[in-house]
Design a protein around this motif. Structure first.
Motif, PDB file in Angstrom:
ATOM      1  N   ARG A   1      43.720  -8.725  32.797  1.00 16.64           N
ATOM      2  CA  ARG A   1      42.436  -8.025  32.818  1.00 16.64           C
ATOM      3  C   ARG A   1      41.240  -8.964  32.930  1.00 16.64           C
ATOM      4  O   ARG A   1      40.225  -8.616  33.534  1.00 16.64           O
ATOM      5  CB  ARG A   1      42.292  -7.185  31.540  1.00 16.64           C
ATOM      6  N   HIS A   2      41.332 -10.141  32.307  1.00 18.45           N
ATOM      7  CA  HIS A   2      40.153 -11.016  32.218  1.00 18.45           C
ATOM      8  C   HIS A   2      40.399 -12.445  32.704  1.00 18.45           C
ATOM      9  O   HIS A   2      39.447 -13.178  32.964  1.00 18.45           O
ATOM     10  CB  HIS A   2      39.648 -11.060  30.773  1.00 18.45           C
ATOM     11  N   GLY A   3      41.658 -12.855  32.748  1.00 21.12           N
ATOM     12  CA  GLY A   3      41.963 -14.219  33.185  1.00 21.12           C
ATOM     13  C   GLY A   3      41.771 -15.268  32.111  1.00 21.12           C
ATOM     14  O   GLY A   3      42.170 -16.423  32.285  1.00 21.12           O
ATOM     15  N   ARG A   4      41.192 -14.884  30.989  1.00 17.92           N
ATOM     16  CA  ARG A   4      40.936 -15.836  29.901  1.00 17.92           C
ATOM     17  C   ARG A   4      40.419 -15.044  28.696  1.00 17.92           C
ATOM     18  O   ARG A   4      40.157 -13.851  28.795  1.00 17.92           O
ATOM     19  CB  ARG A   4      39.875 -16.855  30.306  1.00 17.92           C
ATOM     20  N   VAL A   5      40.228 -15.750  27.587  1.00 16.28           N
ATOM     21  CA  VAL A   5      39.497 -15.191  26.452  1.00 16.28           C
ATOM     22  C   VAL A   5      38.673 -16.328  25.858  1.00 16.28           C
ATOM     23  O   VAL A   5      39.205 -17.361  25.459  1.00 16.28           O
ATOM     24  CB  VAL A   5      40.438 -14.547  25.404  1.00 16.28           C
ATOM     25  N   ASP A   6      37.365 -16.173  25.854  1.00 12.65           N
ATOM     26  CA  ASP A   6      36.476 -17.252  25.401  1.00 12.65           C
ATOM     27  C   ASP A   6      36.432 -17.373  23.886  1.00 12.65           C
ATOM     28  O   ASP A   6      36.262 -18.470  23.353  1.00 12.65           O
ATOM     29  CB  ASP A   6      35.062 -17.010  25.928  1.00 12.65           C
ATOM     30  N   VAL A   7      36.555 -16.234  23.212  1.00  8.50           N
ATOM     31  CA  VAL A   7      36.465 -16.223  21.751  1.00  8.50           C
ATOM     32  C   VAL A   7      37.569 -15.327  21.203  1.00  8.50           C
ATOM     33  O   VAL A   7      37.743 -14.190  21.667  1.00  8.50           O
ATOM     34  CB  VAL A   7      35.100 -15.690  21.254  1.00  8.50           C
TER      35      VAL A   7
ATOM     36  N   GLY B   1      47.113 -21.544  28.092  1.00  7.53           N
ATOM     37  CA  GLY B   1      45.816 -21.995  28.579  1.00  7.53           C
ATOM     38  C   GLY B   1      44.799 -20.885  28.734  1.00  7.53           C
ATOM     39  O   GLY B   1      43.851 -21.011  29.517  1.00  7.53           O
ATOM     40  N   LEU B   2      44.948 -19.817  27.966  1.00  2.80           N
ATOM     41  CA  LEU B   2      44.029 -18.684  28.100  1.00  2.80           C
ATOM     42  C   LEU B   2      42.722 -18.889  27.347  1.00  2.80           C
ATOM     43  O   LEU B   2      41.740 -18.192  27.604  1.00  2.80           O
ATOM     44  CB  LEU B   2      44.717 -17.399  27.614  1.00  2.80           C
ATOM     45  N   ILE B   3      42.706 -19.828  26.389  1.00  4.52           N
ATOM     46  CA  ILE B   3      41.458 -20.186  25.716  1.00  4.52           C
ATOM     47  C   ILE B   3      40.956 -21.470  26.375  1.00  4.52           C
ATOM     48  O   ILE B   3      41.536 -22.539  26.187  1.00  4.52           O
ATOM     49  CB  ILE B   3      41.654 -20.399  24.203  1.00  4.52           C
ATOM     50  N   PRO B   4      39.907 -21.400  27.175  1.00  2.98           N
ATOM     51  CA  PRO B   4      39.473 -22.576  27.943  1.00  2.98           C
ATOM     52  C   PRO B   4      38.723 -23.581  27.073  1.00  2.98           C
ATOM     53  O   PRO B   4      38.364 -23.295  25.920  1.00  2.98           O
ATOM     54  CB  PRO B   4      38.548 -21.962  28.993  1.00  2.98           C
ATOM     55  N   ALA B   5      38.475 -24.746  27.628  1.00  4.69           N
ATOM     56  CA  ALA B   5      37.589 -25.707  26.966  1.00  4.69           C
ATOM     57  C   ALA B   5      36.237 -25.038  26.742  1.00  4.69           C
ATOM     58  O   ALA B   5      35.726 -24.341  27.614  1.00  4.69           O
ATOM     59  CB  ALA B   5      37.431 -26.951  27.836  1.00  4.69           C
ATOM     60  N   GLY B   6      35.676 -25.239  25.565  1.00  7.13           N
ATOM     61  CA  GLY B   6      34.458 -24.528  25.194  1.00  7.13           C
ATOM     62  C   GLY B   6      34.745 -23.234  24.459  1.00  7.13           C
ATOM     63  O   GLY B   6      33.823 -22.554  24.009  1.00  7.13           O
ATOM     64  N   GLY B   7      36.036 -22.879  24.329  1.00  5.34           N
ATOM     65  CA  GLY B   7      36.403 -21.661  23.613  1.00  5.34           C
ATOM     66  C   GLY B   7      36.222 -21.801  22.118  1.00  5.34           C
ATOM     67  O   GLY B   7      36.089 -22.909  21.581  1.00  5.34           O
ATOM     68  N   ARG B   8      36.208 -20.657  21.444  1.00  7.31           N
ATOM     69  CA  ARG B   8      36.045 -20.637  19.997  1.00  7.31           C
ATOM     70  C   ARG B   8      37.061 -19.702  19.370  1.00  7.31           C
ATOM     71  O   ARG B   8      37.371 -18.653  19.927  1.00  7.31           O
ATOM     72  CB  ARG B   8      34.631 -20.166  19.592  1.00  7.31           C
ATOM     73  N   ILE B   9      37.582 -20.101  18.211  1.00  7.02           N
ATOM     74  CA  ILE B   9      38.437 -19.247  17.386  1.00  7.02           C
ATOM     75  C   ILE B   9      37.770 -19.114  16.030  1.00  7.02           C
ATOM     76  O   ILE B   9      37.360 -20.114  15.435  1.00  7.02           O
ATOM     77  CB  ILE B   9      39.850 -19.840  17.218  1.00  7.02           C
TER      78      ILE B   9
END
Length: 452
Positions: free
Chosen positions: A283-289, A332-340
């Protein structure tokens, strides 16, 4: 849930009675409303001799539209300030601590209601000598005491800025300053926050600091999770709201309200991490947070607790977070710059009778932050936790009256927090501009007397 005592205290008759009898006096807190100025008045900015942070902090606050006042020009005894900000990074031994008294003593009564106090320093572990480390560690006692002394909704925080974070200042500091000065931090006080050298990207619009970001919120159907979804969407995020199938109707209502998407999934299912990863990828290709908010309680004293109560709480509150993190990171779904951001609890700091399973799981969340954040920092990903105290939700409404009242009053604000207070704090940690904030556990507890 309504705090009827706080409502009564804020009436004319209630104020008179509280003053006469010396009862707890919950102040009306300044909370964030979109469009509000960052602060409702001028800010007094001071610095110790040799302080390294006052100049970049001054530039950041000026750019944010804050009116700054120099202590040398603060000669009007009737002047009132929205905040007192002090750079203590130049204090290198205990004798230099007198500079704190010289700055704060004349201004102790000059803060407006719901004013802010921020002290900036150097992490003791990075200090050049034992004397400097001693003096910098002393700052914690100052800020925590101010938070308990000043009253009227005033908050006080200590922000340690690492020396390797200087290159990113003021960008790396600006998001933290904006959060702590604003109404977003109404129920956060007495905290020690560390700002390092991580990736920090200032937004094009500080009113929408999450524009273009994909954010996953677990446990989003009600309470703190629903407040989280609303706040993050307000700040510009595309929110993926997740909860168990049994909460599907409530989850759909939240997702529809904010224009997000809903995912019904039991996080304890063996294939849950894989299914979630596939959904996010397609759906999104990634998850930033990723916000790990889902949690349960199954309270019993340890001697009366069956194994299912123990296992289910540990699995939902802690193990599911580990499993989800592992799969999302491996793919690799949380890219560099991502936050948890994970939700802990002050029960994980102070413990709680009848909640050994819950406190164990929430202390484990803190352990997760301590152990994993240095690893993720190398990948450009931040990891933090929030630890709520007494928050007015349907769960706390079920607590017996006397225990509930003790939970509300045993903090510097003399009241319970609201779900939005937790949501605003998680929102700040989710901003791309907060990428230099990692490895922190921030209590949202009104400076609770327990676990403080």
């Amino acid at each position: 849930m309504t705090d009827r005592y706080a409502s009564f205290v804020q009436s004319g008759a209630g104020r008179a009675l509280v003053k006469r009898l010396g009862l707890p006096d919950p102040p009306r807190l300044r909370r964030h409303t979109p469009g509000d100025p960052l602060v409702p008045g001028p800010v007094l900015l001071g610095a110790s001799t040799g302080g390294r942070l006052a100049e970049p902090v001054g530039k950041a606050l000026t750019a944010a539209g804050v009116e700054l006042v120099d202590p040398a020009a603060a000669t009007d005894a009737t002047a009132r300030f929205a905040a007192l900000v002090y750079d203590a990074s130049g204090i290198t031994d205990s004798t230099g601590l007198r500079q704190l008294y010289d700055f704060f003593h004349p201004q102790a009564r000059a803060l407006l209601p719901s004013g802010r106090v921020i002290v900036l320093g150097t992490p003791p572990a990075e200090c050049g000598s034992p004397r400097e480390a001693t003096a910098q560690r002393a700052l914690e006692g100052l800020t925590r005491s101010i938070g308990k002394e000043f009253g009227r909704g005033v908050t006080a925080q200590l922000v340690y800025v690492t020396r390797d974070g200087d290159a990113g200042t003021p960008v790396s500091l600006e998001s933290t300053l904006r959060f702590l000065l604003s109404g977003r931090s109404a129920y956060v006080s007495g905290q020690v926050i560390r700002v390092g050298a991580g990736t920090a990207a200032a937004p094009a619009d500080w009113d929408r600091p999450l524009d273009g970001q994909v954010v996953l919120v677990t446990g989003a159907a009600r309470g703190i999770g629903a407040a989280l979804a609303r706040v993050l969407a307000r700040d510009g995020a595309s929110v993926v709201a997740l909860d168990i199938p049994a909460a599907g109707d409530e989850l759909a209502a939240v997702a529809n309200e904010i224009g997000g998407s809903a995912v019904q999934l039991d996080l304890t299912a063996p294939d849950a991490p894989t299914r979630l990863a596939e959904h996010l990828a397609s759906r999104h290709g990634r998850v930033d947070v990723v916000v790990h908010n889902a949690g349960i309680t199954r309270d019993k004293t340890l001697g009366r607790m069956d194994a299912d109560r123990w296992d289910s709480v540990i699995d939902v509150n802690l193990s599911s977070q580990e499993r989800i993190n592992d799969v999302l990171l491996e793919r690799g779904l949380i890219p560099a710059g991502g936050r948890i951001v994970s939700v802990s609890s002050i029960a994980g700091i102070a413990g709680n009778r009848g909640q050994t399973n819950y406190a164990t799981s929430k202390a484990g969340v803190i352990g997760l932050v301590d152990s994993l954040s240095p690893v993720l920092r190398e990948r450009g990903i931040s990891l933090n936790a929030v630890a709520p105290g007494f928050i007015e939700t349907r769960l706390t409404a079920r607590i017996p009256l006397m225990i509930r009242e003790a939970g509300r009053r045993m903090n510097s604000m003399a009241q319970g927090g609201l779900p939005v207070d937790v949501a605003e704090t998680i929102g700040w940690l989710s901003w791309p501009a907060s990428g230099a904030v990692s490895g922190n556990v921030v209590r949202v507890c009104g400076q609770s007397l327990l676990g403080a």
